[in-house]
Design a protein around this motif. Sequence first.
Motif, short mmCIF file in Angstrom:
data_model
loop_
_atom_site.label_atom_id
_atom_site.label_comp_id
_atom_site.label_asym_id
_atom_site.label_seq_id
_atom_site.Cartn_x
_atom_site.Cartn_y
_atom_site.Cartn_z
N HIS A 202 43.22 105.45 112.95
CA HIS A 202 42.08 104.23 113.40
C HIS A 202 42.22 103.40 112.34
N ARG A 205 45.28 101.42 111.69
CA ARG A 205 45.35 100.30 112.59
C ARG A 205 44.42 99.22 112.34
N GLU A 206 43.29 99.46 111.63
CA GLU A 206 42.52 98.34 111.27
C GLU A 206 42.96 97.69 110.31
N GLY A 209 45.75 95.53 111.60
CA GLY A 209 45.63 94.42 112.57
C GLY A 209 44.21 94.17 113.05
N HIS A 211 41.73 96.05 114.08
CA HIS A 211 41.52 96.49 115.37
C HIS A 211 40.29 97.23 115.41
N HIS A 223 34.45 96.96 110.97
CA HIS A 223 35.56 96.43 110.33
C HIS A 223 35.37 96.08 109.04
#
Length: 236
Positions: A202, A205-206, A209, A211, A223
């Motif tokens: 996770h 991915r953050e 992108g 996310h 974020h």
Amino acid sequence: MTTKTDVGVISPAVMGRNPARNFARPGFTVALYNRSGAKAPALTEEFGHERTLVPTDSAAGFLAALERPRRLVITVQPAATTDAVIEQLTPMLEPGDVITDDGDAHFADDEERHSGRGHIVLHAFRHRRGGLRSFSGHAADPRLPTPSADEKFVKGLGAAQDAWREVVTTGARLGIPTPGFCAALASSDTLQSESLPTALTHPRREFFGAHTYRRVVQEGSFHIQWGGDRVEERIE
């Protein structure tokens, strides 16, 4: 005989010849026994020059040839014959001996032999007419998030944990691929663990992108301004 064999195969005919040879291929010595007395010598004559196969001519001789605790694989057809073989061997078996039914017996019959024979451990490759048996708990209760949440499944997994891990580690140590066992064990461990390294997916991915991600110790989504001062922000 002075040297004990590692595993025994009962009824090494059409169904049993390949399992016997597969056991012998990595170097295990395999005792062979057939109630008719003909199949074991025939298999040894055909493949004995390339495998370590030891024919025996009686049930007592067969069991005497095996290292303790004794590991027996039954490859007979049909279920009635399986029962006959087990009844023949039962008086001579000891606590810790393991019988694996690799024949055509129905899984329900094998489960009854788990409960009806005390100290004998019978692990079955559970077959049914349409192929390998699967647990149907998920179909019976659609509220379950996964079949492995079924009570019977959970109980079975718990009882099989040590042997399951032993199969995977032994295969890896001997260089024998066990992809089905490995993948299933990884899946089981994932479902039973609250936190695993895969959670790092996770944050990755953050990073790539934006996310967002969640934290274990704090509610909400977060974020990070990766291109700026990298301060963590809570997303409402």
